[in-house]
Design an enzyme around this catalytic site. Sequence first.
Site, mmCIF file in Angstrom:
data_model
loop_
_atom_site.group_PDB
_atom_site.id
_atom_site.type_symbol
_atom_site.label_atom_id
_atom_site.label_comp_id
_atom_site.label_asym_id
_atom_site.label_seq_id
_atom_site.Cartn_x
_atom_site.Cartn_y
_atom_site.Cartn_z
ATOM 1 N N PHE A 116 -3.867 33.201 -36.213
ATOM 2 C CA PHE A 116 -4.446 33.796 -35.233
ATOM 3 C C PHE A 116 -5.293 34.659 -35.343
ATOM 4 O O PHE A 116 -5.597 35.855 -34.141
ATOM 5 C CB PHE A 116 -3.640 34.288 -33.648
ATOM 6 C CG PHE A 116 -2.183 33.047 -33.519
ATOM 7 C CD1 PHE A 116 -2.589 31.980 -33.027
ATOM 8 C CD2 PHE A 116 -1.031 34.512 -32.591
ATOM 9 C CE1 PHE A 116 -1.868 31.475 -32.833
ATOM 10 C CE2 PHE A 116 -0.515 33.003 -31.856
ATOM 11 C CZ PHE A 116 0.301 31.753 -32.285
ATOM 12 N N ASN A 247 1.747 21.244 -32.036
ATOM 13 C CA ASN A 247 1.239 21.258 -33.319
ATOM 14 C C ASN A 247 0.802 21.024 -34.494
ATOM 15 O O ASN A 247 1.578 19.905 -35.113
ATOM 16 C CB ASN A 247 1.881 23.131 -33.132
ATOM 17 C CG ASN A 247 0.260 24.158 -33.225
ATOM 18 O OD1 ASN A 247 0.353 24.040 -34.274
ATOM 19 N ND2 ASN A 247 0.672 25.769 -32.262
HETATM 20 C C1 LIG Z 1 -7.345 25.317 -38.878
HETATM 21 C C2 LIG Z 1 -6.717 24.977 -37.605
HETATM 22 C C3 LIG Z 1 -6.330 25.833 -36.863
HETATM 23 C C4 LIG Z 1 -5.735 25.497 -35.595
HETATM 24 N N1 LIG Z 1 -5.369 26.893 -34.709
HETATM 25 C C5 LIG Z 1 -4.682 26.843 -33.898
HETATM 26 C C6 LIG Z 1 -4.312 27.509 -32.353
HETATM 27 O O1 LIG Z 1 -4.919 28.621 -32.279
HETATM 28 N N2 LIG Z 1 -3.925 27.239 -31.419
HETATM 29 C C7 LIG Z 1 -2.501 26.303 -31.583
HETATM 30 O O2 LIG Z 1 -2.199 26.117 -30.296
HETATM 31 N N3 LIG Z 1 -3.092 25.336 -32.256
HETATM 32 C C8 LIG Z 1 -3.752 25.517 -33.485
HETATM 33 N N4 LIG Z 1 -3.657 24.791 -33.988
HETATM 34 C C9 LIG Z 1 -3.041 23.200 -33.388
HETATM 35 C C10 LIG Z 1 -4.286 21.941 -33.420
HETATM 36 O O3 LIG Z 1 -4.791 22.138 -32.319
HETATM 37 C C11 LIG Z 1 -3.131 20.444 -33.929
HETATM 38 O O4 LIG Z 1 -2.073 20.703 -32.728
HETATM 39 C C12 LIG Z 1 -2.673 20.779 -34.585
HETATM 40 O O5 LIG Z 1 -4.051 20.397 -36.034
HETATM 41 C C13 LIG Z 1 -2.407 18.679 -34.321
HETATM 42 O O6 LIG Z 1 -3.580 17.766 -34.567
HETATM 43 P P1 LIG Z 1 -4.425 17.289 -35.760
HETATM 44 O O7 LIG Z 1 -3.301 16.699 -36.829
HETATM 45 O O8 LIG Z 1 -5.351 16.848 -35.137
HETATM 46 O O9 LIG Z 1 -5.243 18.179 -36.408
HETATM 47 C C14 LIG Z 1 -5.053 24.390 -35.226
HETATM 48 C C15 LIG Z 1 -5.189 23.867 -36.595
HETATM 49 C C16 LIG Z 1 -5.679 24.049 -37.541
HETATM 50 C C17 LIG Z 1 -6.233 22.485 -38.564
#
Ligand SMILES: Cc1cc2nc3c(=O)[nH]c(=O)nc-3n(C[C@H](O)[C@H](O)[C@H](O)COP(=O)(O)O)c2cc1C
Length: 337
Positions: A116, A247
């Site tokens: 965060f 997440n």
């Molecule tokens: C570098 C990075 C930072 C992230 N930061 C947050 C965040 O601050 N808050 C949150 O709810 N999810 C965060 N996520 C999770 C994404 O929103 C998502 O739920 C998760 O990556 C799965 O989706 P994806 O496979 O499309 O990346 C983050 C993901 C990545 C890769």
Amino acid sequence: MKLYNLVRSVLFKQDAEWSHDFALNQLARIGSGPMRFLVAQSIPEKPVEILGLRFPNPVGLAAGLDKNGRCIDAFGAMGFGFLEVGTVTPRPQAGNPKPRMFRLTEHEALINRMGFNNDGVDALVKNIKASSYRGILGINIGKNKDTPEAEGVQDYCICMEKVYSLADYITVNISSPNTPGLRAFQHGNVLDELLRTLKAKQHELEIAHKKYVPLFVKIAPDMTKEQVQSFAEAVRTYQIDGVIATNTTIERSAVEGHVHAKEAGGLSGAPVRDASTQVIRWLRESLPKEIPIIGVGGILSAADASDKLAAGASLVQIYTGFIYHGPQLVRDIVENL
Ligand SMILES: Cc1cc2nc3c(=O)[nH]c(=O)nc-3n(C[C@H](O)[C@H](O)[C@H](O)COP(=O)(O)O)c2cc1C
């Protein structure tokens, strides 16, 4: 988008977080100026209506990419059906020491333990007010790392108060693996107390602002069926409006042997896809249809998005897929719906 392939081939030669910051700086700069056409695309309308909100298409930007809301105009121009900014905390915080973001290109995946890192809720509010985006905006809130767990609920309340009037929906993030103790909010009495308090806060703010802003809770993929079922029961009990699943995962079996596999943090992209879809399925079985699910985790193609919708999601979000495929992925998904 051929331009994105070029951008990607350059950026992927650099450190992951450096590329991320560089790209966001460029997007923040061009988003509100005459160069916005470079990222703009028009996407066919495939409207979805949930909770009284009309989404022009069901593909959203997932939280964490634009934590401080600096690039809302640029992402808006790309044709997303909705954007989610944050996670934001009451006070600014630096996050974990670098390096804290890793690409696992062979797996179309990322590992991150950002923790965060954000400029605080006041900075986010300022950026949202300065943007010209008029589409659907979700605001994702969390707690500061140095706020004691027993006082964590207060952090969510502080953020809720500050963003309420600007949000179309608010996401309560209790599933980041990178803030110690955060995932404990997903279970038992701690979950009950959090949801009870936030529902009361929502009611108080609804009266003050004469506006109802739906509350979503975002959960982890690392849950058993029983845990998902008792989470869903709490969602029903406290009349939470929706759930975002999921997440990142702390599971590593899918990337075993990769040079970065043992890095601490959350794994995203293709390796989290199935676990995330399974959680959506379990949630859908346990929740009435009036409580929508936003499906996220490992969507790298139109087919992946369709799987999430078939499992019971009403909307989807992308993060890692966007890093690997760029804005074209939004168009591909919407066109193939
Ligand atoms: C570098 C990075 C930072 C992230 N930061 C947050 C965040 O601050 N808050 C949150 O709810 N999810 C965060 N996520 C999770 C994404 O929103 C998502 O739920 C998760 O990556 C799965 O989706 P994806 O496979 O499309 O990346 C983050 C993901 C990545 C890769």
